[in-house]
Design a protein around this motif. Structure first.
Motif, PDB file in Angstrom:
ATOM      1  N   HIS A   1       0.839  -1.208   0.000  1.00 52.20           N
ATOM      2  CA  HIS A   1       0.000   0.000   0.000  1.00 52.20           C
ATOM      3  C   HIS A   1       0.864   1.244   0.000  1.00 52.20           C
ATOM      4  N   VAL A   2       1.842   1.274   0.900  1.00 50.48           N
ATOM      5  CA  VAL A   2       2.710   2.448   1.000  1.00 50.48           C
ATOM      6  C   VAL A   2       3.437   2.689  -0.316  1.00 50.48           C
ATOM      7  N   LEU A   3       3.955   1.596  -0.883  1.00 45.02           N
ATOM      8  CA  LEU A   3       4.729   1.753  -2.115  1.00 45.02           C
ATOM      9  C   LEU A   3       3.863   2.239  -3.253  1.00 45.02           C
ATOM     10  N   GLU A   4       2.721   1.612  -3.360  1.00 47.75           N
ATOM     11  CA  GLU A   4       1.875   1.969  -4.498  1.00 47.75           C
ATOM     12  C   GLU A   4       1.358   3.382  -4.366  1.00 47.75           C
ATOM     13  N   ARG A   5       1.078   3.761  -3.153  1.00 49.89           N
ATOM     14  CA  ARG A   5       0.605   5.121  -2.967  1.00 49.89           C
ATOM     15  C   ARG A   5       1.640   6.127  -3.375  1.00 49.89           C
ATOM     16  N   ASN A   6       2.846   5.704  -3.316  1.00 48.24           N
ATOM     17  CA  ASN A   6       3.902   6.637  -3.708  1.00 48.24           C
ATOM     18  C   ASN A   6       4.385   6.408  -5.120  1.00 48.24           C
ATOM     19  N   GLY A   7       3.567   5.660  -5.869  1.00 51.12           N
ATOM     20  CA  GLY A   7       3.816   5.621  -7.298  1.00 51.12           C
ATOM     21  C   GLY A   7       4.567   4.412  -7.784  1.00 51.12           C
ATOM     22  N   TYR A   8       5.055   3.577  -6.849  1.00 51.46           N
ATOM     23  CA  TYR A   8       5.832   2.432  -7.303  1.00 51.46           C
ATOM     24  C   TYR A   8       4.909   1.350  -7.811  1.00 51.46           C
ATOM     25  N   ARG A   9       5.438   0.597  -8.746  1.00 49.37           N
ATOM     26  CA  ARG A   9       4.696  -0.587  -9.161  1.00 49.37           C
ATOM     27  C   ARG A   9       5.204  -1.742  -8.327  1.00 49.37           C
ATOM     28  N   VAL A  10       4.296  -2.531  -7.789  1.00 51.34           N
ATOM     29  CA  VAL A  10       4.697  -3.571  -6.850  1.00 51.34           C
ATOM     30  C   VAL A  10       4.296  -4.931  -7.395  1.00 51.34           C
ATOM     31  N   ALA A  11       5.299  -5.832  -7.350  1.00 47.04           N
ATOM     32  CA  ALA A  11       4.984  -7.238  -7.586  1.00 47.04           C
ATOM     33  C   ALA A  11       5.169  -7.930  -6.263  1.00 47.04           C
TER      34      ALA A  11
ATOM     35  N   LYS B   1      12.861  -3.731  11.207  1.00 54.23           N
ATOM     36  CA  LYS B   1      11.439  -3.732  11.572  1.00 54.23           C
ATOM     37  C   LYS B   1      11.335  -3.459  13.050  1.00 54.23           C
ATOM     38  N   PRO B   2      10.371  -2.769  13.480  1.00 54.79           N
ATOM     39  CA  PRO B   2       9.333  -2.092  12.690  1.00 54.79           C
ATOM     40  C   PRO B   2       9.830  -0.800  12.092  1.00 54.79           C
ATOM     41  N   PHE B   3       9.498  -0.522  10.892  1.00 55.36           N
ATOM     42  CA  PHE B   3       9.942   0.719  10.279  1.00 55.36           C
ATOM     43  C   PHE B   3       8.740   1.557   9.914  1.00 55.36           C
ATOM     44  N   SER B   4       9.025   2.826   9.833  1.00 51.98           N
ATOM     45  CA  SER B   4       7.953   3.725   9.434  1.00 51.98           C
ATOM     46  C   SER B   4       7.954   3.829   7.927  1.00 51.98           C
ATOM     47  N   SER B   5       6.841   4.208   7.406  1.00 55.05           N
ATOM     48  CA  SER B   5       6.761   4.299   5.950  1.00 55.05           C
ATOM     49  C   SER B   5       7.718   5.327   5.377  1.00 55.05           C
ATOM     50  N   PRO B   6       7.837   6.494   5.972  1.00 52.44           N
ATOM     51  CA  PRO B   6       8.825   7.416   5.396  1.00 52.44           C
ATOM     52  C   PRO B   6      10.236   6.837   5.395  1.00 52.44           C
ATOM     53  N   ALA B   7      10.519   6.122   6.482  1.00 52.81           N
ATOM     54  CA  ALA B   7      11.865   5.538   6.564  1.00 52.81           C
ATOM     55  C   ALA B   7      12.062   4.551   5.434  1.00 52.81           C
ATOM     56  N   LEU B   8      11.032   3.707   5.236  1.00 54.82           N
ATOM     57  CA  LEU B   8      11.143   2.711   4.179  1.00 54.82           C
ATOM     58  C   LEU B   8      11.314   3.383   2.836  1.00 54.82           C
ATOM     59  N   LEU B   9      10.456   4.353   2.606  1.00 56.19           N
ATOM     60  CA  LEU B   9      10.491   5.021   1.310  1.00 56.19           C
ATOM     61  C   LEU B   9      11.834   5.713   1.104  1.00 56.19           C
TER      62      LEU B   9
END
Lengths: 195, 884
Positions: free
Chosen positions: B769-779, B851-859
């Protein structure tokens, strides 16, 4: 379709006529044949009249009306001119139930039981005596002696051609107590009402 | 030929009827009489003729007997007095003619009737004459027969006479009948005609006050008239009632503001009654009628919906109700509700939609207000719920559902008791609720809920209160507002913990301080004695012992003091990696050979303010502690990293503000700690070691330094799973550092393709969800094997592998190997649990995100890796190919 019908009726009528004639013949005078109608003789007619006169007498004076218990005598006084005719005419007849009989008598005295007395012309000379004997007895005196009714008779045969007429002395009839039917009077030629 | 009697008036009908009846009756009667007379006439003619024959035969009997035709003829001539006798013939016994009379001379029939045997008389009607033959019987003897012929003039005379009479009668009676019928029908028809006239007036003029005058008779017509009059009376009454009802309806409509409308299907015209105008803000009489005009008033955004609803209603022949907005001429917007129905004509064809319409703006406003409050309740993070008196949930907001793990659509009707552990519920239902009911008001206090899925207890602060009907005061239901205080409790715990440690520290510090002084005296005087003594003096040895012991004591005291944060510290800019590098050698010596030390140092580590010595002390003590947890050897990992703590991650961490931090983590593969041990690990003198081994102050010292440096320390450990101590030093404010580190979260969006391998669905979903929301295509794949399939089958090249380390079927490491075989040089980022790395073989350069990581951190991390690759790619592109 009426023609055949009419002819049928005509032939039926003929048959009926035949039967009637036969009946009439059988009932009255025995005839030789249905077609055979002999003309009656004078004395046949008179005989017939004699038998019929009695029918026109309404009252026989003090004598009772003719009834079955006695016979009705038609007497012939004198020479009998009738021969068989009177017997034939009288045969089987009755007046009021009283059977007609023919009596031939010789004496006026024997006429007392007679209702009708035919005085033969042979007795034309004895009329007074005869009347004297009969007197006022209710006897219907009939004769063909001329002037019979003037001489004291009640009914007188009067020849008229082929026919036989008769005169009636009504007064005399009344005197002896015979009441005569007007029908008879109707056909009589002369009716003397006054003595 | 149809004979339409209906055309004629009653008068005519009655008259004709009378005439016909009378005429027919008379005719029939006359005919019957005439026929009877005719029939008897014949008979009487015959009788008369017979009598005449008898008379003749009686009168002529003697003539026949004595053969006197003249006499007979005489008698016969008397018959001229009887004009009907045409001829009379007397035949003797032999059938020969005896005497004849003929009325008309010259006319003699030839063949007469003959008498059948046995019959005295016979007659026959023929040819206008009646023939009669009678036997002349004189005194029982048949002496002849008399034939009489009579004409039938008597019959015809009689006929004519009777006919004439009948005609006369008819001529008299029919007019009489006419007269009577005129009288009769006047009497009969008059009421009917009156009735008809009145009915005409009523129907033409709709005038129901007329009445038919009573006729005074009691026949059916009079009854009809009575009934008609009564009906008129009833109609008047009903009219009045109808009028009243109509007025009432009008009044109701007027006061309710309900308008009626109809929409003709044929031409699409829309027509409304007077009450519709105010609904549209128009003056009465304004031009509203018409399709276009109506729709122009409807709010543009509702037009299509209204149109569609109406046509749909027509199509499926069902009533509809729709709410829509209209814009008044003055610009104000109002909400109306319209209800409509299809109306059919007598052929069952749809003819129009008709319906009512009324203003619901007020209600809409109320609804909107309500919606606001509802959203308030729905938006809050607190549990808000309502419980019916029977204990079932009648409302629960989203936060509430989330808190207890209840599915929203199954919430209503669930028993409230299910949300509590049994003991908590018995307390609630047994004591708290009754007290609330008693009128003690609401109850606020701590309670425990139970997560429906995990069955874990949830600590809440509960405010439970009754909801009463404002009018009657009757209890409607219970309402509860609960706040998850687990975090608070945690914080409380931590506060308690730190307070405890603080107080212990203070105590220890106080003691140590005094102790230090005494030690100073001891070591000082020891030094003095040593200085005064001769080196060979035998007292030197013991004094040296005293001095050494004092020094050791001092060290201990120092440690204690540093735990109590009493030690003086020099605040400097600390570069963590340098500190680690400095003491690396010593550490290796300290931990021994059995323990394998690995370092993972973030190259561009940030700067923070602290005492470097103290930082060293922390590292050393943690290392020692780790060593001691691995008696048989193991791995020790020291990490440094720049960490950004966002709002989310700061929750539940006492005294941890969001911001940039420098992280120091020390992980081991030792025996791990139980929760009880974990909670006491920083207590001074708390140790799990045997007596005599260790002072139990090592971690306390660490704790103290951490406190002093305004940092924070957390312990992650499970029994058997080793331990990780993580210290977060608040980074120095921006500007002090020269390193280019991301101060603000970098723009982390991108359009690359990322392969995500994670076995835990929740995490996988979240990351995706986080990735896609930020425009990435996810497999995505749920384990290594799946991921490998994806690698081979995905249509687009993959730019990054983001994988968990521990997965069934095939772990992250194996996957990463395979991946790198297919995509050499493409970055791989491992999502690791707290010390997954330690289980890995070798120490290749791997990228981890903890883990646990925050979404900004991951991004941020992902972006960093991708950008690095881009740069690398760029570089190779830029570098001219080597020629050799």
């Amino acid at each position: 379709m009426t023609a055949p019908f009419r002819s049928r009726r005509r032939s039926a009528a003929r048959r009926i006529l035949l039967a009637v004639l036969l009946a009439i013949c059988l009932h009255t005078v025995p005839c030789a044949s249905a077609q055979d109608r002999p003309h009656p003789t004078e004395y046949q007619i008179k005989a017939q009249y004699l038998t019929d006169f009695g029918r026109f007498v309404k009252k026989w004076g003090n004598r009772p009306a003719p009834g079955p218990d006695e016979s009705f005598a038609i007497c012939v006084l004198g020479q009998d001119p009738y021969g068989q005719s009177l017997d034939t005419a009288v045969h089987g007849e009755n007046i009021g139930g009283s059977p007609l009989v023919v009596r031939r008598i010789a004496q006026p005295i024997d006429a007392t039981g007679c209702r009708i007395l035919f005085i033969s012309s042979s007795e034309s000379g004895q009329l007074q005596d005869i009347f004297g004997v009969i007197g006022t007895a209710p006897v219907l005196t009939v004769s063909d002696i001329p002037d019979f009714v003037r001489r004291g008779g009640i009914i007188e045969f009067v020849p008229d051609g082929n026919r036989v007429k008769f005169e009636i002395n009504l007064a005399l009839a009344q005197r002896v107590g015979l009441s005569l039917s007007s029908d008879l009077l109707k056909v009589a030629r002369v009716v003397r009402r006054t003595p | 030929m149809k004979f339409n009697l209906g055309r004629y008036s009653i008068r005519k009908k009655l008259t004709w009827m009378n005439l016909l009846v009378s005429g027919a009756t008379l005719l029939l009667a006359s005919s019957a009489y005439v026929a009877y007379e005719l029939a008897t006439l014949r008979l009487s003619m015959v009788q008369n003729l017979s009598i005449e024959a008898q008379i003749v035969s009686a009168n002529c009997a003697s003539a026949v007997v004595f053969g006197d035709p003249d006499s007979a003829r005489n008698t016969l001539s008397a018959l001229s007095a009887a004009p009907h006798i045409v001829s009379v013939s007397i035949y003797d016994a032999q059938g020969a003619p005896f005497a004849t009379y003929s009325r008309d001379p010259g006319e003699i029939r030839e063949t007469p009737l003959t008498l059948p045997e046995g019959r005295p008389e016979v007659h026959k009607f023929a040819n206008n004459s009646l023939e009669l033959v009678r036997a002349i019987v004189f005194q029982g003897k048949l002496i002849g027969s008399v034939h009489m012929r009579s004409d039938l003039t008597e019959i015809s005379d009689r006929l004519l006479r009777y006919g004439g009479i009948a005609v006369v009668i008819l001529l008299i009676c029919l007019p009489a009948a006419l007269l009577f019928s005129a009288i009769f029908q006047r009497e009969t028809a008059r009421p009917l005609i009156q009735l008809a006239d009145v009915a005409r007036v009523v129907s033409r003029d709709k005038e129901y006050s007329v009445r038919i005058p009573a006729s005074g008779s009691r026949d059916e017509i009079a009854l009809l008239i009575d009934a008609f009059n009564e009906m008129l009376g009833q109609i008047q009454i009903r009219d009045a009632a109808l009028l009243q009802a109509h007025e009432r309806l009008n009044l109701a409509l007027k006061s309710s503001g309900v308008g009626t409308w109809r929409w003709e299907i044929a031409d699409g015209a829309i027509v409304g009654d007077d009450f519709m105008y105010p609904l549209f803000g128009l003056d009465p009489g304004a031009d509203l009628n018409g399709y276009e005009k109506f729709f122009r008033m409807v709010h543009p955004r509702d037009r299509e919906r209204v149109r569609r609803t109406a046509t749909e209603s027509l199509r499926i022949d069902a009533p509809f109700e729709i709410e829509f907005r209209v814009i008044w001429p003055n610009g104000s917007v109002h909400t109306l509700t319209a209800r409509g129905n299809m109306f059919r004509d007598e052929n069952n064809q749809p003819v129009r939609l008709t319906g009512v319409c009324w203003d619901v703006s007020a209600r809409r406003l109320a609804e909107e207000e309500r919606q606001k409050f509802v959203s308030l309740v729905e938006q809050t993070d607190d549990f808000v719920g309502m419980m019916a008196l029977d204990g079932t949930i009648i409302y629960i907001n989203h936060a509430g559902c989330r808190l207890v793990g209840l599915e929203a659509r199954r919430a209503i009707g669930t028993s409230f008791a299910d949300l509590h552990p049994e003991d908590a519920w018995s307390n609630l239902s047994g004591e708290i609720l009754p007290s609330v009911l008693r009128g003690d008001g609401n109850w606020v206090g701590e309670a425990r809920l139970r997560h429906l899925a995990t069955q874990q207890p949830i600590n809440v602060l509960m405010n439970i209160f009754p909801v009463n009907d404002p009018e009657t005061g009757q209890l409607l239901c219970f309402a509860a507002i609960m706040r998850d205080v687990t975090e608070r409790k945690q914080l409380e715990q931590q506060l308690l913990q730190s307070q405890k440690l603080d107080s212990i520290g203070q105590l220890a510090g106080g003691v140590a301080h005094d102790f230090n002084n005494l030690l100073t005296i001891i070591s000082g005087y020891s030094e003095l004695i040593l200085g005064r003594c001769d080196p060979n003096d035998p007292v030197v040895e013991p004094v040296e012992q005293i001095s050494r012991a004092a020094a050791r004591a001092a060290a201990l005291t120092r440690q204690l003091l540093s735990f109590a944060s009493r030690q003086a510290s020099e605040q400097k800019d600390v570069h963590l990696n340098d500190v680690v590098a400095n003491i690396e050698k010593m550490l290796r010596r300290l931990i021994g050979e059995d323990v394998q030390l690995s370092l993972s140092l973030q190259p561009d580590i940030g700067i923070f303010r602290a005492d470097p010595n103290q930082v060293e002390q922390i590292i050393v003590n943690l290392a020692i502690n780790a060593r001691d947890a691995m008696p048989g050897g193991g791995k020790l990992l020291i990490e440094t990293a720049n960490i950004y703590i966002d709002e989310e991650s700061a929750q539940g961490r006492l005294a941890l503000e969001p911001g940039h931090y420098i992280m120091l983590a020390v992980s081991d593969t030792g025996v791990g700690m139980s929760p009880e041990v974990k909670s006491r690990i920083f207590e001074p003198f708390f140790t799990t070691k045997e007596r005599g081994k260790g002072t139990g102050l090592g971690l306390s010292t660490v704790y103290g330094i951490v406190q002093q440096s305004k940092a924070s320390i957390t312990v992650l450990s499970e029994p058997g799973q080793g331990a990780t101590f993580r210290v977060l030093f608040p980074a120095a404010p921006a500007g002090k550092t020269g390193a280019s580190e991301p101060i603000a979260p970098p723009p982390s969006a991108g359009t690359e393709t990322i392969l995500l391998a994670e076995d835990e669905a929740g995490v996988r979903g979240y990351v995706r969800h986080v990735l896609e929301r930020n425009g990435y295509r996810v497999a995505e794949a749920s384990n290594g094997l799946e991921a490998m399939d994806v690698i081979h089958s995905f249509p687009v090249p993959i730019d990054l592998l983001l994988t968990d380390v521990v997965m069934p079927e095939c772990g992250g490491v194996e996957l990463a190997e395979h991946f790198s075989g297919v995509y050499p040089g493409v970055p791989v980022l491992f999502m690791s649990g707290y010390n997954d790395r330690l289980w890995m073989e070798g120490d290749q350069a791997v990228n981890f995100i903890q883990k646990p990581f925050s979404s900004p951190a991951l991004l941020a991390r992902i972006r960093e890796l991708l950008d690095a690759r881009l740069e690398a790619g760029q570089k190779t592109a830029d570098t001219p190919p080597q020629t050799s």
